[in-house]
Design a protein around this motif. Structure first.
Motif, short mmCIF file in Angstrom:
data_model
loop_
_atom_site.label_atom_id
_atom_site.label_comp_id
_atom_site.label_asym_id
_atom_site.label_seq_id
_atom_site.Cartn_x
_atom_site.Cartn_y
_atom_site.Cartn_z
N ALA A 206 -54.96 47.60 -18.71
CA ALA A 206 -55.78 46.92 -17.51
C ALA A 206 -56.87 46.20 -17.98
CB ALA A 206 -56.54 48.18 -16.67
N PRO A 207 -57.23 45.00 -17.48
CA PRO A 207 -58.00 44.06 -17.92
C PRO A 207 -59.31 44.71 -18.45
CG PRO A 207 -57.32 43.24 -15.72
CD PRO A 207 -56.89 44.65 -15.83
N GLY A 208 -59.94 46.04 -18.09
CA GLY A 208 -60.94 46.58 -18.43
C GLY A 208 -60.85 47.20 -19.56
N ASP A 209 -59.49 47.07 -20.06
CA ASP A 209 -59.37 47.89 -21.59
C ASP A 209 -59.41 46.90 -22.61
OD1 ASP A 209 -58.30 50.06 -20.54
OD2 ASP A 209 -56.43 49.23 -20.16
N GLU A 210 -60.04 45.65 -22.45
CA GLU A 210 -60.18 44.54 -23.59
C GLU A 210 -61.31 45.12 -24.62
OE1 GLU A 210 -61.47 40.12 -24.46
OE2 GLU A 210 -61.58 40.76 -22.50
N GLU A 211 -62.29 45.69 -24.27
CA GLU A 211 -63.16 46.16 -25.55
C GLU A 211 -62.54 47.31 -26.41
OE1 GLU A 211 -65.80 44.40 -26.34
OE2 GLU A 211 -65.34 43.26 -24.57
N ASP A 212 -61.77 48.15 -25.83
CA ASP A 212 -61.41 49.21 -26.47
C ASP A 212 -60.09 48.75 -27.20
OD1 ASP A 212 -62.97 51.40 -25.46
OD2 ASP A 212 -61.70 51.86 -23.88
N PHE A 213 -59.42 47.68 -26.89
CA PHE A 213 -58.18 47.35 -27.47
C PHE A 213 -58.75 46.47 -28.75
CE2 PHE A 213 -55.74 43.46 -28.30
CZ PHE A 213 -54.28 43.68 -28.19
N VAL A 214 -59.65 45.72 -28.57
CA VAL A 214 -60.41 45.01 -29.57
C VAL A 214 -60.94 45.83 -30.70
CG1 VAL A 214 -62.16 43.38 -30.42
CG2 VAL A 214 -60.69 42.99 -28.25
N ALA A 215 -61.56 47.00 -30.21
CA ALA A 215 -62.13 48.12 -31.14
C ALA A 215 -60.94 48.67 -32.15
CB ALA A 215 -62.84 49.11 -30.57
N LEU A 216 -59.87 49.00 -31.33
CA LEU A 216 -58.72 49.42 -31.98
C LEU A 216 -58.20 48.60 -33.30
CD1 LEU A 216 -56.56 51.80 -32.37
CD2 LEU A 216 -55.44 50.66 -30.49
N PHE A 217 -57.93 47.38 -32.81
CA PHE A 217 -57.41 46.49 -33.53
C PHE A 217 -58.21 45.85 -34.53
CE2 PHE A 217 -54.07 46.81 -30.60
CZ PHE A 217 -52.97 45.93 -31.26
N GLN A 218 -59.51 45.82 -34.57
CA GLN A 218 -60.63 45.67 -35.31
C GLN A 218 -60.92 46.65 -36.54
OE1 GLN A 218 -62.79 42.62 -35.82
NE2 GLN A 218 -60.63 41.99 -35.15
N ASP A 219 -60.36 47.92 -36.28
CA ASP A 219 -60.68 48.75 -37.13
C ASP A 219 -59.54 48.65 -38.26
OD1 ASP A 219 -60.09 51.42 -38.81
OD2 ASP A 219 -61.01 52.63 -36.77
N THR A 220 -60.05 48.53 -39.33
CA THR A 220 -59.27 47.98 -40.46
C THR A 220 -58.28 49.11 -41.19
OG1 THR A 220 -60.98 48.62 -42.33
CG2 THR A 220 -60.92 46.26 -41.34
N GLU A 221 -58.53 50.28 -40.85
CA GLU A 221 -57.68 51.43 -41.16
C GLU A 221 -56.49 51.25 -40.38
OE1 GLU A 221 -59.26 55.48 -42.26
OE2 GLU A 221 -60.91 54.79 -41.23
N VAL A 222 -56.53 50.69 -39.21
CA VAL A 222 -55.31 50.32 -38.22
C VAL A 222 -54.84 49.14 -38.70
CG1 VAL A 222 -54.76 50.36 -35.75
CG2 VAL A 222 -56.32 51.98 -36.31
N SER A 223 -55.61 48.24 -38.48
CA SER A 223 -55.05 47.06 -38.35
C SER A 223 -54.50 46.36 -39.93
CB SER A 223 -56.06 46.00 -38.18
OG SER A 223 -57.09 45.73 -39.09
N ARG A 224 -54.63 47.13 -40.90
CA ARG A 224 -54.08 46.73 -42.21
C ARG A 224 -52.55 47.11 -42.13
NH1 ARG A 224 -54.99 51.27 -46.77
NH2 ARG A 224 -54.37 52.96 -45.71
N TRP A 225 -52.27 47.99 -41.26
CA TRP A 225 -50.61 48.21 -41.13
C TRP A 225 -49.96 47.49 -40.00
CZ3 TRP A 225 -49.67 50.25 -45.54
CH2 TRP A 225 -50.74 51.18 -46.21
#
Length: 181
Positions: free
Chosen positions: A31-50
């Motif tokens: 949903a459009p309101g998920d943007e902040e949580d999406f960005v936080a997930l993808f900005q977490d380097t433990e997640v995004s490194r993979w």
């Protein structure tokens, strides 16, 4: 852990991305309101490194979130899910055709706070079940960095087999795993 059930409910404006339910997870279109949580997930380097080419800038992740709506959902390109547990966004998942494997690939990520509870297995099984069921696929692929032992172990546990390696331009190795129906 087996999936209690997978419920496919088409959303009129997002026909390619159905809502899926497992024992503990809800996979639904963003949903459009998920943007902040999406960005936080993808900005977490433990997640995004993979994921993809690794960590991106916040602006790039915001642009990616926007493209989920303006390109992926608007054009019904492929399934992209917000993964929720108890109403909170805890992950991301996709299944899409990709040239890297000449077939459909699953993509999944969970926030570190959701690690170690079997949720990754539950999530991957739900996306695979969608591929075999609703999409009618006979095989599903995953591409995983050779160093990502946790994901490789998870995929082997749910029936994926190593089929080949891709040597990347930066010298790293990506493993291609395949699960047949």
């Amino acid at each position: 852990m087996s999936i209690a059930r997978v419920v496919v409910a088409r959303v009129a404006s997002r026909a390619v991305t159905p809502t899926l339910r497992t024992e503990r997870l809800l996979l639904e279109p963003y949903a459009p309101g998920d943007e902040e949580d999406f960005v936080a997930l993808f900005q977490d380097t433990e997640v995004s490194r993979w994921m993809g080419d690794g960590p991106a800038t916040e602006a790039e992740d915001r642009a990616l979130f926007g493209r989920v709506f303006t390109q992926v959902y608007a054009r019904d390109l492929f399934a992209v899910w917000a993964v929720r547990r108890d109403g909170l966004l805890v992950g991301h998942a996709e299944i899409k055709r990709t040239e890297a494997v000449d077939g459909h690939e699953i993509i999944y990520a969970l926030a570190p706070s959701a690690w170690g509870r079997g949720l990754g297995t539950e999530l991957a099984q739900a996306v695979v079940a969608h591929g075999f069921g609703a999409l009618g696929l006979t095989e599903v692929h995953a591409t995983v960095a050779a160093e990502n032992e946790a994901s490789l172990t998870l995929l082997h546990r749910i029936g994926f087999q190593h089929t080949r390696d891709i040597e990347e331009e930066d010298g790293s190795t990506t493993r291609v795993l395949t699960r047949h129906r």
